[in-house]
Write an enzyme that holds these catalytic residues in place. Structure first.
Site, mmCIF file in Angstrom:
data_model
loop_
_atom_site.group_PDB
_atom_site.id
_atom_site.type_symbol
_atom_site.label_atom_id
_atom_site.label_comp_id
_atom_site.label_asym_id
_atom_site.label_seq_id
_atom_site.Cartn_x
_atom_site.Cartn_y
_atom_site.Cartn_z
ATOM 1 N N ARG A 86 0.811 -1.217 0.000
ATOM 2 C CA ARG A 86 0.000 0.000 0.000
ATOM 3 C C ARG A 86 0.846 1.270 0.000
ATOM 4 O O ARG A 86 0.299 2.369 0.060
ATOM 5 C CB ARG A 86 -0.963 -0.004 1.195
ATOM 6 C CG ARG A 86 -0.288 -0.028 2.546
ATOM 7 C CD ARG A 86 -1.279 -0.230 3.684
ATOM 8 N NE ARG A 86 -0.596 -0.091 4.963
ATOM 9 C CZ ARG A 86 -1.077 0.566 6.010
ATOM 10 N NH1 ARG A 86 -2.246 1.148 5.936
ATOM 11 N NH2 ARG A 86 -0.385 0.635 7.123
ATOM 12 N N HIS A 156 -8.960 -2.969 2.258
ATOM 13 C CA HIS A 156 -9.255 -2.184 3.472
ATOM 14 C C HIS A 156 -10.164 -1.001 3.087
ATOM 15 O O HIS A 156 -9.802 0.165 3.257
ATOM 16 C CB HIS A 156 -7.926 -1.697 4.048
ATOM 17 C CG HIS A 156 -7.965 -1.127 5.429
ATOM 18 N ND1 HIS A 156 -8.891 -0.199 5.845
ATOM 19 C CD2 HIS A 156 -7.172 -1.363 6.498
ATOM 20 C CE1 HIS A 156 -8.641 0.126 7.097
ATOM 21 N NE2 HIS A 156 -7.600 -0.568 7.520
ATOM 22 N N ASP A 202 -13.308 -2.144 16.032
ATOM 23 C CA ASP A 202 -12.236 -2.827 15.306
ATOM 24 C C ASP A 202 -12.445 -4.319 15.513
ATOM 25 O O ASP A 202 -11.999 -4.898 16.497
ATOM 26 C CB ASP A 202 -10.867 -2.378 15.819
ATOM 27 C CG ASP A 202 -9.726 -2.910 14.976
ATOM 28 O OD1 ASP A 202 -9.992 -3.648 13.998
ATOM 29 O OD2 ASP A 202 -8.562 -2.601 15.298
ATOM 30 N N GLU A 261 -14.205 -4.449 5.374
ATOM 31 C CA GLU A 261 -13.065 -4.963 4.621
ATOM 32 C C GLU A 261 -13.263 -6.438 4.274
ATOM 33 O O GLU A 261 -13.614 -7.241 5.126
ATOM 34 C CB GLU A 261 -11.797 -4.787 5.457
ATOM 35 C CG GLU A 261 -11.631 -3.363 5.981
ATOM 36 C CD GLU A 261 -10.506 -3.230 6.998
ATOM 37 O OE1 GLU A 261 -9.490 -3.949 6.857
ATOM 38 O OE2 GLU A 261 -10.641 -2.417 7.935
#
Length: 286
Positions: A86, A156, A202, A261
């Site tokens: 990324r 993501h 999360d 995701e």
């Protein structure tokens, strides 16, 4: 159909796609879709106004690629979280127009002495992006070496929402998840109803179905997510305190996105034999 290659923010090479169905912006750097806007509609993806556009930095928003590991370095060698794809330049491999009026752009990276020094496996990685009535993404890993290797990975994706307080994620009711924001001790919890977000979230959801949805009350739209090749999915929103500590997010940006995701994470580890390939696929439609 028009495809234009331009120097985007920070001088990074971008590919702009426009056809009868939608418009999209794809960054060759990081192999990252930054925008998908169906005709007559709002952008499906969120990108921070404070995102970094510089080599060596990750771009905050769109669809960052986590590969060949998701999360912390699995071997504890101090390598960067979420792998090394990324924040590096990819190659612009192919573009084509399809019979249904959609447009496909393929970006890729092949192993090199630099990548082998970080992760000692030969590979060919492609990101296949098809812009049409929906946004179709395929992250394709080919093992070009002579021994099997294992990976974890993620798309993501940052989805734009009108107001996080009026947003729910559906499709994961009854699913077990790892709560990384709470304790991280490995204990699983069970999702009750739809996911609503009113604090840091999360979570790695396990044994997920192929179809999820983001119901956005403020924008009066539902984003449908269909995936294959994955047994897990991550739902993430940093909430106020963490967002305020991120230099590449506005303090209130957390109210404008949710990450849902498509992942191979936690115990969803993929083994790819020598000469074989693996496809992680996601499709987003409004």
């Amino acid at each position: 159909m028009t495809i234009t290659r331009v120097a985007g923010n920070g001088g990074l090479p971008m590919i702009n796609v426009s056809n009868d169905h939608a418009d999209a912006v794809i960054s060759v750097y990081a192999g990252q879709v930054l925008s998908f806007t169906p005709k007559g509609a709002a952008d499906v993806l969120f990108v921070s106004d404070k995102a970094y556009y510089a080599e060596g930095k990750a771009i905050k928003g769109g669809v960052p690629i986590c590969w060949p590991w998701f999360g912390a370095d699995p071997e504890g060698k101090g390598r960067p979280a979420h792998g090394f794809m990324r924040n590096r330049m990819w190659s612009d491999w192919e573009t084509r127009e399809n019979a249904d009026g959609s447009t496909t752009v393929i970006l890729g990276v092949e192993s090199s002495p630099e990548t082998l020094a970080i992760w000692p496996h030969a590979f060919r990685l492609a990101m296949e992006v098809t812009v049409g009535k929906t946004l179709q993404l395929a992250l394709v890993t080919r093992n070009t070496g002579d021994a099997a290797f294992t990976i974890t990975q993620a798309m993501h994706t940052y989805f734009a929402v009108g107001d996080i307080a009026q947003t729910t994620v559906t499709g994961l009711e009854g699913t077990q998840y790892l709560d990384k924001a709470a304790d991280g001790n490995g204990a699983t919890k069970q999702q009750g109803g739809a996911i609503s977000i009113a604090s840091e979230v999360d979570r790695v959801y396990l044994g997920v179905p192929a179809e999820l949805a983001i119901v956005d009350g403020a924008l009066n739209r539902t984003i449908r997510i269909t995936s294959s090749g994955n047994k897990t999915a991550v739902v993430w929103n940093p909430w106020a305190k963490i967002a305020a500590g991120m230099a590449d997010l506005q303090d209130d940006d957390y109210t404008r996105f949710v990450c849902v995701e498509t992942t191979n994470a936690a115990d969803d580890v993929v083994s790819i034999p020598a000469g074989a390939e693996f496809r992680l696929v996601a499709e987003y439609g409004v």
